[in-house]
Design a protein around this motif. Structure first.
Motif, PDB file in Angstrom:
ATOM      1  N   TYR A   1      45.565  48.085  44.402  1.00 47.16           N
ATOM      2  CA  TYR A   1      45.706  48.962  45.231  1.00 47.16           C
ATOM      3  C   TYR A   1      44.991  50.475  44.827  1.00 47.16           C
ATOM      4  O   TYR A   1      45.253  51.595  45.395  1.00 47.16           O
ATOM      5  N   GLU A   2      43.842  50.260  44.100  1.00 48.00           N
ATOM      6  CA  GLU A   2      43.134  51.662  43.702  1.00 48.00           C
ATOM      7  C   GLU A   2      41.977  51.620  44.553  1.00 48.00           C
ATOM      8  O   GLU A   2      40.922  51.350  44.279  1.00 48.00           O
ATOM      9  N   MET A   3      42.048  52.199  45.689  1.00 45.43           N
ATOM     10  CA  MET A   3      41.225  52.197  46.532  1.00 45.43           C
ATOM     11  C   MET A   3      39.722  53.257  46.060  1.00 45.43           C
ATOM     12  O   MET A   3      38.573  52.718  46.594  1.00 45.43           O
ATOM     13  N   GLY A   4      40.097  54.069  45.587  1.00 44.00           N
ATOM     14  CA  GLY A   4      38.874  55.174  45.143  1.00 44.00           C
ATOM     15  C   GLY A   4      38.159  54.499  44.102  1.00 44.00           C
ATOM     16  O   GLY A   4      37.194  54.233  44.147  1.00 44.00           O
ATOM     17  N   TYR A   5      38.811  53.694  43.266  1.00 51.25           N
ATOM     18  CA  TYR A   5      37.880  52.995  42.064  1.00 51.25           C
ATOM     19  C   TYR A   5      37.324  52.028  42.640  1.00 51.25           C
ATOM     20  O   TYR A   5      36.185  51.470  42.508  1.00 51.25           O
ATOM     21  N   ALA A   6      37.847  51.066  43.596  1.00 51.74           N
ATOM     22  CA  ALA A   6      37.140  49.798  44.510  1.00 51.74           C
ATOM     23  C   ALA A   6      36.056  50.127  45.007  1.00 51.74           C
ATOM     24  O   ALA A   6      35.012  49.684  44.958  1.00 51.74           O
ATOM     25  N   SER A   7      36.172  51.681  45.644  1.00 50.64           N
ATOM     26  CA  SER A   7      35.099  52.150  46.362  1.00 50.64           C
ATOM     27  C   SER A   7      33.707  52.492  45.409  1.00 50.64           C
ATOM     28  O   SER A   7      32.700  52.165  45.857  1.00 50.64           O
ATOM     29  N   THR A   8      34.120  52.923  44.232  1.00 53.41           N
ATOM     30  CA  THR A   8      33.126  53.147  43.336  1.00 53.41           C
ATOM     31  C   THR A   8      32.277  51.998  42.921  1.00 53.41           C
ATOM     32  O   THR A   8      31.265  51.971  42.856  1.00 53.41           O
ATOM     33  N   ILE A   9      33.149  50.755  42.705  1.00 50.60           N
ATOM     34  CA  ILE A   9      32.617  49.641  42.118  1.00 50.60           C
ATOM     35  C   ILE A   9      31.710  48.968  43.277  1.00 50.60           C
ATOM     36  O   ILE A   9      30.797  48.458  43.286  1.00 50.60           O
ATOM     37  N   SER A  10      32.184  49.085  44.609  1.00 55.89           N
ATOM     38  CA  SER A  10      31.435  48.567  45.625  1.00 55.89           C
ATOM     39  C   SER A  10      30.355  49.351  46.046  1.00 55.89           C
ATOM     40  O   SER A  10      29.171  48.830  46.218  1.00 55.89           O
ATOM     41  N   TRP A  11      30.142  50.510  45.740  1.00 53.43           N
ATOM     42  CA  TRP A  11      28.968  51.457  45.940  1.00 53.43           C
ATOM     43  C   TRP A  11      27.792  51.060  44.727  1.00 53.43           C
ATOM     44  O   TRP A  11      26.514  50.964  44.865  1.00 53.43           O
ATOM     45  N   PHE A  12      28.118  50.696  43.516  1.00 54.69           N
ATOM     46  CA  PHE A  12      27.457  50.403  42.463  1.00 54.69           C
ATOM     47  C   PHE A  12      26.637  49.028  42.709  1.00 54.69           C
ATOM     48  O   PHE A  12      25.789  48.783  42.705  1.00 54.69           O
ATOM     49  N   LEU A  13      27.699  48.125  43.337  1.00 54.89           N
ATOM     50  CA  LEU A  13      27.250  46.620  43.851  1.00 54.89           C
ATOM     51  C   LEU A  13      26.190  46.844  44.958  1.00 54.89           C
ATOM     52  O   LEU A  13      25.005  46.358  44.876  1.00 54.89           O
ATOM     53  N   PHE A  14      26.270  47.883  45.796  1.00 51.69           N
ATOM     54  CA  PHE A  14      25.357  48.320  46.834  1.00 51.69           C
ATOM     55  C   PHE A  14      23.927  48.655  46.151  1.00 51.69           C
ATOM     56  O   PHE A  14      22.862  48.262  46.526  1.00 51.69           O
ATOM     57  N   ALA A  15      24.076  49.399  45.114  1.00 49.79           N
ATOM     58  CA  ALA A  15      22.953  50.114  44.548  1.00 49.79           C
ATOM     59  C   ALA A  15      22.183  49.180  43.731  1.00 49.79           C
ATOM     60  O   ALA A  15      21.089  48.933  43.704  1.00 49.79           O
ATOM     61  N   CYS A  16      22.894  48.275  42.976  1.00 51.71           N
ATOM     62  CA  CYS A  16      22.534  46.853  42.440  1.00 51.71           C
ATOM     63  C   CYS A  16      21.504  46.227  43.374  1.00 51.71           C
ATOM     64  O   CYS A  16      20.425  45.693  43.061  1.00 51.71           O
ATOM     65  N   ILE A  17      22.067  46.018  44.373  1.00 48.96           N
ATOM     66  CA  ILE A  17      21.492  45.109  45.560  1.00 48.96           C
ATOM     67  C   ILE A  17      20.179  45.941  46.016  1.00 48.96           C
ATOM     68  O   ILE A  17      18.988  45.185  46.034  1.00 48.96           O
ATOM     69  N   LEU A  18      20.282  47.064  46.165  1.00 48.18           N
ATOM     70  CA  LEU A  18      19.051  48.010  46.693  1.00 48.18           C
ATOM     71  C   LEU A  18      17.873  47.725  45.707  1.00 48.18           C
ATOM     72  O   LEU A  18      16.962  47.674  45.876  1.00 48.18           O
ATOM     73  N   VAL A  19      18.339  48.048  44.107  1.00 46.17           N
ATOM     74  CA  VAL A  19      17.388  48.150  43.288  1.00 46.17           C
ATOM     75  C   VAL A  19      16.705  46.788  43.176  1.00 46.17           C
ATOM     76  O   VAL A  19      15.531  46.586  42.887  1.00 46.17           O
ATOM     77  N   ILE A  20      17.444  45.742  42.960  1.00 44.13           N
ATOM     78  CA  ILE A  20      16.801  44.232  43.089  1.00 44.13           C
ATOM     79  C   ILE A  20      16.066  44.125  44.055  1.00 44.13           C
ATOM     80  O   ILE A  20      14.963  43.568  43.872  1.00 44.13           O
ATOM     81  N   THR A  21      16.277  44.424  45.468  1.00 46.44           N
ATOM     82  CA  THR A  21      15.397  43.985  46.347  1.00 46.44           C
ATOM     83  C   THR A  21      14.126  45.018  46.490  1.00 46.44           C
ATOM     84  O   THR A  21      13.061  44.535  46.899  1.00 46.44           O
ATOM     85  N   LEU A  22      14.320  46.195  45.894  1.00 42.32           N
ATOM     86  CA  LEU A  22      13.110  47.139  45.978  1.00 42.32           C
ATOM     87  C   LEU A  22      12.313  46.428  44.765  1.00 42.32           C
ATOM     88  O   LEU A  22      10.835  46.591  44.945  1.00 42.32           O
ATOM     89  N   ILE A  23      12.666  46.007  43.687  1.00 41.07           N
ATOM     90  CA  ILE A  23      11.865  45.339  42.511  1.00 41.07           C
ATOM     91  C   ILE A  23      10.950  44.339  43.149  1.00 41.07           C
ATOM     92  O   ILE A  23      10.110  44.089  42.824  1.00 41.07           O
ATOM     93  N   GLN A  24      11.916  43.450  43.719  1.00 40.92           N
ATOM     94  CA  GLN A  24      10.903  42.303  44.276  1.00 40.92           C
ATOM     95  C   GLN A  24      10.127  42.650  45.503  1.00 40.92           C
ATOM     96  O   GLN A  24       9.005  42.135  45.538  1.00 40.92           O
ATOM     97  N   TRP A  25      10.406  43.643  46.315  1.00 47.66           N
ATOM     98  CA  TRP A  25       9.365  44.110  47.141  1.00 47.66           C
ATOM     99  C   TRP A  25       8.011  44.662  46.627  1.00 47.66           C
ATOM    100  O   TRP A  25       7.167  44.388  46.958  1.00 47.66           O
ATOM    101  N   ILE A  26       8.177  45.364  45.616  1.00 44.72           N
ATOM    102  CA  ILE A  26       7.085  45.878  44.752  1.00 44.72           C
ATOM    103  C   ILE A  26       6.545  44.722  44.121  1.00 44.72           C
ATOM    104  O   ILE A  26       5.338  44.719  44.068  1.00 44.72           O
ATOM    105  N   GLY A  27       7.037  43.802  43.425  1.00 49.79           N
ATOM    106  CA  GLY A  27       6.454  42.929  42.470  1.00 49.79           C
ATOM    107  C   GLY A  27       5.837  41.804  43.393  1.00 49.79           C
ATOM    108  O   GLY A  27       5.073  41.073  43.045  1.00 49.79           O
TER     109      GLY A  27
END
Length: 294
Positions: A261-287
């Motif tokens: 029930y740690e919603m603040g910490y869970a939100s931080t993890i979810s936004w890191f997950l979003f950042a990972c997906i964004l970076v991986i997609t950008l790397i693929q798009w450039i590569g």
């Protein structure tokens, strides 16, 4: 003036048609995402109605959390299923693109797992990988393996067993997309290659594989995104166990939010997950400029 008025009225009709969908996106995607971003800077918990602004404390906690790094490692292992599934799907599509007996039936059988219930898929593979009397371990014992792996019950093999399930689950979808791409390949190019003396292996990897590279790029991008967001399959099979050995980032978010029930910490993890997906997609798009041939 009459024509301009008619065009203006048609524009409002179009906006009226997309309004319900846009309201759904706003209410169920954009606003919750913004709310989650705000929670990232708080210590909000379900069990404690009082919460306060904590700045970047959740981010500091995240990068000092050993469970977070374990979840990243498990996610990286899980992502290996994507290229493996693509390669296997391409080979299956090559076979089914030829004059194979019962070709239509085989295509349907390969695609069937993708449209099946995730819970049903999980149950079937739990039976297949059952350590004591499962068909897979029984076959291994028959082949002479004295101590077969524990699969989902063993923390050393559970994540790789999940990879096998994911490869099997995605195989049919990837195969259908590859099959559509192969059917668009010009037979004249293949005939010209055969006249020049190219063998089956050369045609497969030097001609067909580059020609379907746009399809590979599409499936790679969408496959990595979907795999990183996978939840129901792992939750139904192992619930992230044993001993957290199959807890990927998406499950880590769920457990933090709805088990602790740690919603603040869970939100931080979810936004890191979003950042990972964004970076991986950008790397693929450039590569993709280096290996995708349009």
């Amino acid at each position: 003036m009459r024509r301009r008025s008619w065009i203006h009225r048609q524009g409002w009709v179009g906006y009226a048609f997309i309004l319900p969908n846009m309201l759904g996106i706003l209410l169920f995607f954009i606003l919750p995402a913004l709310f989650s971003f705000g929670l990232m800077f708080t210590d909000y918990q379900f069990s404690n109605p009082r919460w306060s602004f904590t700045g970047l404390d959740n981010v500091k906690r995240l990068f000092g959390d050993d469970k977070f790094y374990e979840a990243i490692r498990h996610t990286a292992i899980f992502l290996l299923s994507v290229p493996a599934s693509l390669l296997l799907a391409f080979l299956v599509a090559l076979v089914l693109n030829r004059g194979v007996y019962l070709k239509g039936l085989l295509r349907g059988m390969f695609f069937l797992p993708y449209i099946s219930s995730g819970v049903a898929v999980a149950f079937v593979w739990m039976l297949l990988f059952q350590p004591s009397h499962g068909p897979i371990n029984e076959a291994l014992r028959w082949l002479g393996v004295v101590s077969p792996p524990g699969w989902f019950a063993d923390s050393d093999t559970a994540m790789y067993a999940i990879d096998v399930v994911q490869i099997w689950f995605m195989l049919g979808y990837n195969m259908i997309i590859y099959l559509a791409a192969l059917q668009e390949v010009s037979t004249e190019q293949l005939e010209a290659a055969r006249i020049d003396g190219a063998g089956s292996r050369t045609i497969t990897w030097r001609i067909l594989w580059p020609l379907v590279s746009p399809t590979t790029f599409l499936l790679l991008v969408t496959g990595l995104i979907m795999t990183m967001k996978t939840f129901s399959l792992i939750q139904a099979i192992t619930q992230g166990g044993p001993s957290g050995s199959t807890t990927i980032l998406s499950l880590f978010v769920y457990k933090t939010a709805f088990s602790y029930y740690e919603m603040g910490y869970a939100s931080t993890i979810s936004w890191f997950l979003f950042a990972c997906i964004l970076v991986i997609t950008l790397i693929q798009w450039i590569g993709q400029k280096r290996w995708v041939h349009y």
